[in-house]
Design a protein around this motif. Structure first.
Motif, PDB file in Angstrom:
ATOM      1  N   LEU A 187      -6.392  -4.087 -19.021  1.00 25.04           N
ATOM      2  CA  LEU A 187      -5.469  -5.103 -19.525  1.00 25.04           C
ATOM      3  C   LEU A 187      -5.235  -6.255 -18.561  1.00 25.04           C
ATOM      4  O   LEU A 187      -4.827  -7.345 -18.991  1.00 25.04           O
ATOM      5  CB  LEU A 187      -4.110  -4.450 -19.861  1.00 25.04           C
ATOM      6  N   ILE A 188      -5.439  -6.007 -17.264  1.00 23.95           N
ATOM      7  CA  ILE A 188      -5.170  -7.051 -16.290  1.00 23.95           C
ATOM      8  C   ILE A 188      -6.152  -6.913 -15.135  1.00 23.95           C
ATOM      9  O   ILE A 188      -6.507  -5.782 -14.747  1.00 23.95           O
ATOM     10  CB  ILE A 188      -3.707  -6.982 -15.787  1.00 23.95           C
ATOM     11  N   GLN A 189      -6.607  -8.019 -14.586  1.00 29.30           N
ATOM     12  CA  GLN A 189      -7.596  -8.009 -13.519  1.00 29.30           C
ATOM     13  C   GLN A 189      -6.915  -8.192 -12.160  1.00 29.30           C
ATOM     14  O   GLN A 189      -6.173  -9.154 -11.945  1.00 29.30           O
ATOM     15  CB  GLN A 189      -8.616  -9.136 -13.754  1.00 29.30           C
ATOM     16  N   VAL A 190      -7.206  -7.245 -11.263  1.00 29.15           N
ATOM     17  CA  VAL A 190      -6.688  -7.302  -9.890  1.00 29.15           C
ATOM     18  C   VAL A 190      -7.866  -7.018  -8.963  1.00 29.15           C
ATOM     19  O   VAL A 190      -8.600  -6.042  -9.181  1.00 29.15           O
ATOM     20  CB  VAL A 190      -5.571  -6.252  -9.653  1.00 29.15           C
ATOM     21  N   PRO A 191      -8.107  -7.848  -7.957  1.00 32.39           N
ATOM     22  CA  PRO A 191      -9.254  -7.619  -7.074  1.00 32.39           C
ATOM     23  C   PRO A 191      -9.076  -6.356  -6.223  1.00 32.39           C
ATOM     24  O   PRO A 191      -7.950  -5.906  -5.984  1.00 32.39           O
ATOM     25  CB  PRO A 191      -9.293  -8.872  -6.201  1.00 32.39           C
ATOM     26  N   HIS A 192     -10.183  -5.788  -5.765  1.00 32.82           N
ATOM     27  CA  HIS A 192     -10.111  -4.660  -4.847  1.00 32.82           C
ATOM     28  C   HIS A 192      -9.480  -5.130  -3.531  1.00 32.82           C
ATOM     29  O   HIS A 192      -9.725  -6.253  -3.080  1.00 32.82           O
ATOM     30  CB  HIS A 192     -11.504  -4.092  -4.571  1.00 32.82           C
ATOM     31  N   GLY A 193      -8.690  -4.244  -2.939  1.00 34.93           N
ATOM     32  CA  GLY A 193      -8.031  -4.602  -1.693  1.00 34.93           C
ATOM     33  C   GLY A 193      -7.201  -5.859  -1.833  1.00 34.93           C
ATOM     34  O   GLY A 193      -7.348  -6.800  -1.028  1.00 34.93           O
ATOM     35  N   PRO A 194      -6.301  -5.929  -2.810  1.00 32.16           N
ATOM     36  CA  PRO A 194      -5.588  -7.176  -3.076  1.00 32.16           C
ATOM     37  C   PRO A 194      -4.656  -7.574  -1.931  1.00 32.16           C
ATOM     38  O   PRO A 194      -4.067  -6.737  -1.256  1.00 32.16           O
ATOM     39  CB  PRO A 194      -4.795  -6.862  -4.343  1.00 32.16           C
ATOM     40  N   ARG A 195      -4.542  -8.879  -1.744  1.00 31.91           N
ATOM     41  CA  ARG A 195      -3.555  -9.438  -0.836  1.00 31.91           C
ATOM     42  C   ARG A 195      -2.310  -9.800  -1.653  1.00 31.91           C
ATOM     43  O   ARG A 195      -2.354  -9.860  -2.893  1.00 31.91           O
ATOM     44  CB  ARG A 195      -4.112 -10.678  -0.142  1.00 31.91           C
ATOM     45  N   LEU A 196      -1.209 -10.056  -0.960  1.00 33.85           N
ATOM     46  CA  LEU A 196      -0.003 -10.437  -1.698  1.00 33.85           C
ATOM     47  C   LEU A 196      -0.224 -11.715  -2.489  1.00 33.85           C
ATOM     48  O   LEU A 196       0.327 -11.881  -3.584  1.00 33.85           O
ATOM     49  CB  LEU A 196       1.178 -10.607  -0.728  1.00 33.85           C
ATOM     50  N   ALA A 197      -1.041 -12.617  -1.930  1.00 29.19           N
ATOM     51  CA  ALA A 197      -1.309 -13.867  -2.650  1.00 29.19           C
ATOM     52  C   ALA A 197      -2.003 -13.596  -3.979  1.00 29.19           C
ATOM     53  O   ALA A 197      -1.795 -14.324  -4.967  1.00 29.19           O
ATOM     54  CB  ALA A 197      -2.160 -14.794  -1.782  1.00 29.19           C
ATOM     55  N   ASP A 198      -2.818 -12.540  -4.038  1.00 26.41           N
ATOM     56  CA  ASP A 198      -3.485 -12.186  -5.292  1.00 26.41           C
ATOM     57  C   ASP A 198      -2.496 -11.669  -6.327  1.00 26.41           C
ATOM     58  O   ASP A 198      -2.738 -11.777  -7.544  1.00 26.41           O
ATOM     59  CB  ASP A 198      -4.543 -11.112  -5.038  1.00 26.41           C
ATOM     60  N   LEU A 199      -1.394 -11.089  -5.845  1.00 25.24           N
ATOM     61  CA  LEU A 199      -0.437 -10.461  -6.759  1.00 25.24           C
ATOM     62  C   LEU A 199       0.717 -11.382  -7.127  1.00 25.24           C
ATOM     63  O   LEU A 199       1.448 -11.106  -8.083  1.00 25.24           O
ATOM     64  CB  LEU A 199       0.128  -9.184  -6.117  1.00 25.24           C
ATOM     65  N   VAL A 274      -0.146  -4.197   4.210  1.00 27.15           N
ATOM     66  CA  VAL A 274       0.725  -5.337   4.489  1.00 27.15           C
ATOM     67  C   VAL A 274       1.745  -4.932   5.546  1.00 27.15           C
ATOM     68  O   VAL A 274       2.447  -3.920   5.381  1.00 27.15           O
ATOM     69  CB  VAL A 274       1.457  -5.810   3.210  1.00 27.15           C
ATOM     70  N   ASP A 275       1.826  -5.682   6.611  1.00 27.52           N
ATOM     71  CA  ASP A 275       2.792  -5.380   7.670  1.00 27.52           C
ATOM     72  C   ASP A 275       4.215  -5.360   7.101  1.00 27.52           C
ATOM     73  O   ASP A 275       4.628  -6.274   6.385  1.00 27.52           O
ATOM     74  CB  ASP A 275       2.717  -6.429   8.785  1.00 27.52           C
ATOM     75  N   GLY A 276       4.948  -4.304   7.458  1.00 32.48           N
ATOM     76  CA  GLY A 276       6.343  -4.206   7.050  1.00 32.48           C
ATOM     77  C   GLY A 276       6.567  -3.574   5.698  1.00 32.48           C
ATOM     78  O   GLY A 276       7.722  -3.281   5.339  1.00 32.48           O
ATOM     79  N   LEU A 277       5.509  -3.383   4.938  1.00 30.23           N
ATOM     80  CA  LEU A 277       5.664  -2.800   3.606  1.00 30.23           C
ATOM     81  C   LEU A 277       5.457  -1.288   3.692  1.00 30.23           C
ATOM     82  O   LEU A 277       4.362  -0.766   3.488  1.00 30.23           O
ATOM     83  CB  LEU A 277       4.665  -3.428   2.626  1.00 30.23           C
ATOM     84  N   SER A 278       6.521  -0.591   4.051  1.00 25.98           N
ATOM     85  CA  SER A 278       6.486   0.876   4.154  1.00 25.98           C
ATOM     86  C   SER A 278       7.892   1.402   3.925  1.00 25.98           C
ATOM     87  O   SER A 278       8.878   0.661   4.034  1.00 25.98           O
ATOM     88  CB  SER A 278       5.966   1.322   5.523  1.00 25.98           C
ATOM     89  N   LEU A 279       7.973   2.686   3.631  1.00 27.15           N
ATOM     90  CA  LEU A 279       9.248   3.301   3.271  1.00 27.15           C
ATOM     91  C   LEU A 279       9.413   4.615   4.037  1.00 27.15           C
ATOM     92  O   LEU A 279       8.859   5.635   3.644  1.00 27.15           O
ATOM     93  CB  LEU A 279       9.291   3.559   1.763  1.00 27.15           C
ATOM     94  N   PRO A 280      10.161   4.607   5.148  1.00 28.59           N
ATOM     95  CA  PRO A 280      10.406   5.861   5.879  1.00 28.59           C
ATOM     96  C   PRO A 280      11.299   6.800   5.067  1.00 28.59           C
ATOM     97  O   PRO A 280      12.309   6.370   4.509  1.00 28.59           O
ATOM     98  CB  PRO A 280      11.110   5.399   7.160  1.00 28.59           C
TER      99      PRO A 280
END
Length: 314
Positions: A187-199, A274-280
């Motif tokens: 239904l939607i195209q997303v590149p492999h290994g997407p960057r935030l700019a892609d999303l 992505v740096d900083g994108l994690s959930l302890p």
């Protein structure tokens, strides 16, 4: 519990170590043998006997010929003193003597829906195997109120994301979850290994769960000078895969939540580096439970359940 009026002033005048000396003196009927039993010198034991005589108003031991014998009052007190010493010893040894197989009672913990689905199978299996007399209750407490309920004593353990703990809390780091982008490639195209700019230009569905701070993902976008378009927000994260199956949307989810959706074979999962994108994720208990053997035991089982999940590919 029956309330007992305790004369604290009288207790301040009584050295409870004297009860140990009393037990040894009456058992041995000898100052020298009692001293040897307690690994103290005879003068120290003689001093203890003098203090016992003053405290109880009784000779405790009296000489009869070449031997010493306990007085009738000392013999009458001996059983009660031994019971007090045994009770104190049991109190001191309680944690070391904890036997999970013999434990009974109810354990109350707080987990959000996703964490319950991930951790409860392993936790229940371990409890049934090692402590079948325990009853487990997972209370439906929102992530924002879990520490409050921990402080109130409604639960003894909480697991989730808690960026700010107070001095009364003891936290144990269990896992740090990365994030993935989840979508239906039909239904939607997303590149492999997407960057935030892609999303950034794609429509998103979002939910708050496991204590994620509001706006965590959006703050990461903003830090890179980007923004995203959230067109739907779900109250229940478990509904997201069913939405993605039918709508051209993407969801940015912690891996520990996204992994629950792996059975949906028509969805694709792209890890986000992505740096900083994690959930302890941490396990937290109140300091008042620090020495409680039951709380420590269940905390260990929860940690084992997380380790099992991680080892299995979490």
């Amino acid at each position: 519990m029956k309330m007992i009026d305790i004369d604290y002033a009288a207790f301040r005048r009584l050295d409870l170590n004297l009860l140990v000396a009393f037990d040894a003196l009456v058992s041995e009927a000898s100052v020298s043998r009692a001293a040897a039993r307690l690994y103290v010198g005879q003068p120290a034991m003689s001093h203890a006997l003098a203090r016992l005589r003053e405290t109880f108003g009784d000779d405790i031991l009296f000489r009869e010929g070449a031997v010493m014998r306990p007085t009738p009052r000392a013999l009458a007190l001996a059983g009660a003193v031994r019971q007090v010493l045994d009770d104190i010893q049991q109190l001191a040894r309680g944690a070391r003597d904890f036997d999970p197989a013999a434990a009974e009672g109810r354990v109350r913990i707080a987990l959000t829906d996703p964490l319950e689905a991930l951790l409860l199978p392993g936790l229940v299996a371990r409890l049934r195997e090692r402590a079948p007399g325990l009853i487990l209750s997972v209370l439906p407490i929102p992530a924002s109120r879990q520490l409050e309920q921990l402080d109130a004593g409604a639960v003894t353990l909480v697991v989730g994301h808690f960026p700010q703990l107070r001095e009364v809390h003891e936290g144990l780091a269990l896992h740090e979850s990365g994030f993935s982008c989840v979508f239906n490639p039909a239904l939607i195209q997303v590149p492999h290994g997407p960057r935030l700019a892609d999303l950034a230009g794609l429509p998103h569905i979002h939910t708050n769960y496991v204590g994620e701070p509001p706006g965590l993902v959006d703050r990461i976008f903003k830090a890179q000078g980007l923004s995203r378009q959230v067109v739907a927000r779900s109250a229940m994260p478990l509904s997201i895969p069913f939405v993605l199956k039918r709508s051209p949307l993407v969801a940015i989810l912690p891996d520990m939540l996204a992994r629950m959706f792996l059975a949906h074979m028509d969805l694709r999962f792209e890890p986000l580096d992505v740096d900083g994108l994690s959930l302890p994720i941490s396990l937290v208990r109140h300091r008042r439970e620090r020495s409680d053997p039951l709380t420590g035991f269940v905390a260990g089982l929860l940690a084992d359940s997380v380790a099992e999940w991680v080892a299995a590919g979490g």
